[in-house]
Scaffold this active site. Structure first.
Site, mmCIF file in Angstrom:
data_model
loop_
_atom_site.group_PDB
_atom_site.id
_atom_site.type_symbol
_atom_site.label_atom_id
_atom_site.label_comp_id
_atom_site.label_asym_id
_atom_site.label_seq_id
_atom_site.Cartn_x
_atom_site.Cartn_y
_atom_site.Cartn_z
ATOM 1 N N HIS A 118 64.952 42.835 13.702
ATOM 2 C CA HIS A 118 65.973 41.820 14.016
ATOM 3 C C HIS A 118 65.542 40.922 15.168
ATOM 4 O O HIS A 118 66.373 40.357 15.870
ATOM 5 C CB HIS A 118 67.308 42.503 14.343
ATOM 6 C CG HIS A 118 67.878 43.258 13.180
ATOM 7 N ND1 HIS A 118 68.817 44.250 13.315
ATOM 8 C CD2 HIS A 118 67.629 43.173 11.848
ATOM 9 C CE1 HIS A 118 69.125 44.738 12.116
ATOM 10 N NE2 HIS A 118 68.417 44.108 11.213
ATOM 11 N N CYS A 150 61.629 17.963 20.232
ATOM 12 C CA CYS A 150 62.509 17.250 19.282
ATOM 13 C C CYS A 150 63.941 17.087 19.796
ATOM 14 O O CYS A 150 64.785 16.496 19.127
ATOM 15 C CB CYS A 150 62.516 17.984 17.944
ATOM 16 S SG CYS A 150 63.586 19.442 17.963
ATOM 17 N N GLY A 187 70.248 56.807 16.201
ATOM 18 C CA GLY A 187 71.166 55.886 16.876
ATOM 19 C C GLY A 187 71.537 54.668 16.073
ATOM 20 O O GLY A 187 71.701 53.578 16.626
#
Ligand code: BV8
Ligand code: ZN
Length: 248
Positions: A118, A150, A187
């Site tokens: 992730h 940009c 976990g």
């Protein structure tokens, strides 16, 4: 907490071992999980904050939320669970670590190869042109940083809901789940896909699957062993018992 002999035997015979971690492994470092009662999502809506639409509709809120989380993570330290996983890398041959976490505590604990499914909360890039951004992120009056090339808005380099996971990390993770002899799911509530598929891929491929989690999860019933303990307690204990087991 007793470590079942079946797990110690499986570890001793294993040609390769894969560990998948989620937010629970960082809980004892003081970083809130997502779905626990006092978790991050209890105060916020994930779709609103950890998504492209959320960022586009309220970039200030989303940016501030990540700055808030970064500040907690910067002050956090790896815990005994992270260090135990870093030791596993040395103890077991063909050890692969895959994480859903974005806090980089595994790396700070010494894990040398970490597949981040992730992304990570430390880095930033331009929302528009995707260029990495290394400029200032703490601007006065809560101004949002802009891309020097940009002019696009800067975003954290995490994977948001609805975004594809990094191809290389996901491929490596799926291969490691498919090929391992022992898979430890540590976990994680196993509610976010495609990461949540990994323990099931391992199970279907004949691996000995273990869950390290004080609570039951959506995949508990698939597990060969469930260590109903926190990772900071269970993982060092597992290593201690394993070392005794192989020395006997
Ligand atoms: C994608 C980064 C496709 C950002 C995160 C319906 C079915 C299947 C899929 C979907 C669906 N609807 C939507 C989807 C897709 C969606 C998804 O899975 N949604 C879920 C909610 C149903 N997935 C996606 O969008 C992914 N992308 O699918 O793209 C696609 C296809 C085509 C075109 C475009 C796209 C992207 C998902 C990634 C999202 N990003 N994080 C950020 O951090 O801000 S997810 C977020 O959840 C974190 O990364 C976190 O790691 C992850 C998973 O949560 P957990 O880590 O498990 O944490 P949680 O709090 O849930 O659980 C903690 C556990 O620890 C608990 O079990 C607890 O008991 C335990 N615990 C507590 N203390 C301890 C402990 N354990 C041990 N020790 C302790 N001390
Ligand atoms: Zn740009």
């Amino acid at each position: 907490m007793v470590i079942p002999e079946s797990l110690l035997e499986a570890l001793e015979k294993a040609r390769s071992i894969t560990v998948l971690t989620g937010a629970g492994v960082s809980a004892e470092s003081g970083i809130k999980t997502f779905r626990d009662p006092d978790g991050l999502w209890s105060q916020f809506n994930p779709a609103e904050l950890a998504s492209v639409d959320g960022f586009m509709s309220n970039p200030e809120l989303v940016w501030q939320w990540y700055q808030y989380r970064r500040q907690i993570i910067n002050n956090a330290m790896p815990n005994a669970g992270h260090y135990a996983i870093a030791e596993m890398e040395k103890l077991f041959k063909n050890f692969v670590l895959v994480t859903q976490n974005v806090d980089r505590l595994h790396q700070r604990a010494g894990s040398s190869k970490v597949w981040e499914l992730h992304g990570n909360i430390i880095d930033n890039h331009c929302f528009n042109c995707k260029r990495p951004y290394i400029g200032e992120t703490n601007l006065p009056d809560k101004q949002l940083p802009k891309c020097p090339v940009c002019g696009g808005l800067i975003r954290p380099s995490v994977v948001w809901f609805g975004e594809l996971l990094p191809f290389e990390a996901l491929s490596a993770a799926e291969e490691a789940a498919y090929n391992c002899d022992v898979f430890l799911s540590v976990g994680t509530s196993a509610e976010v896909y495609p990461a949540a598929n990994l323990p099931l891929i391992a199970k279907r491929s004949g691996a000995f699957v273990v869950e390290v989690n004080p609570n039951r999860t959506a995949i508990s019933h698939y597990m060969d062993v469930c260590l109903r303990e926190t990772s900071a307690v269970a993982l060092p204990k597992l290593i201690e018992e394993y070392k005794k087991f192989i020395s006997d």
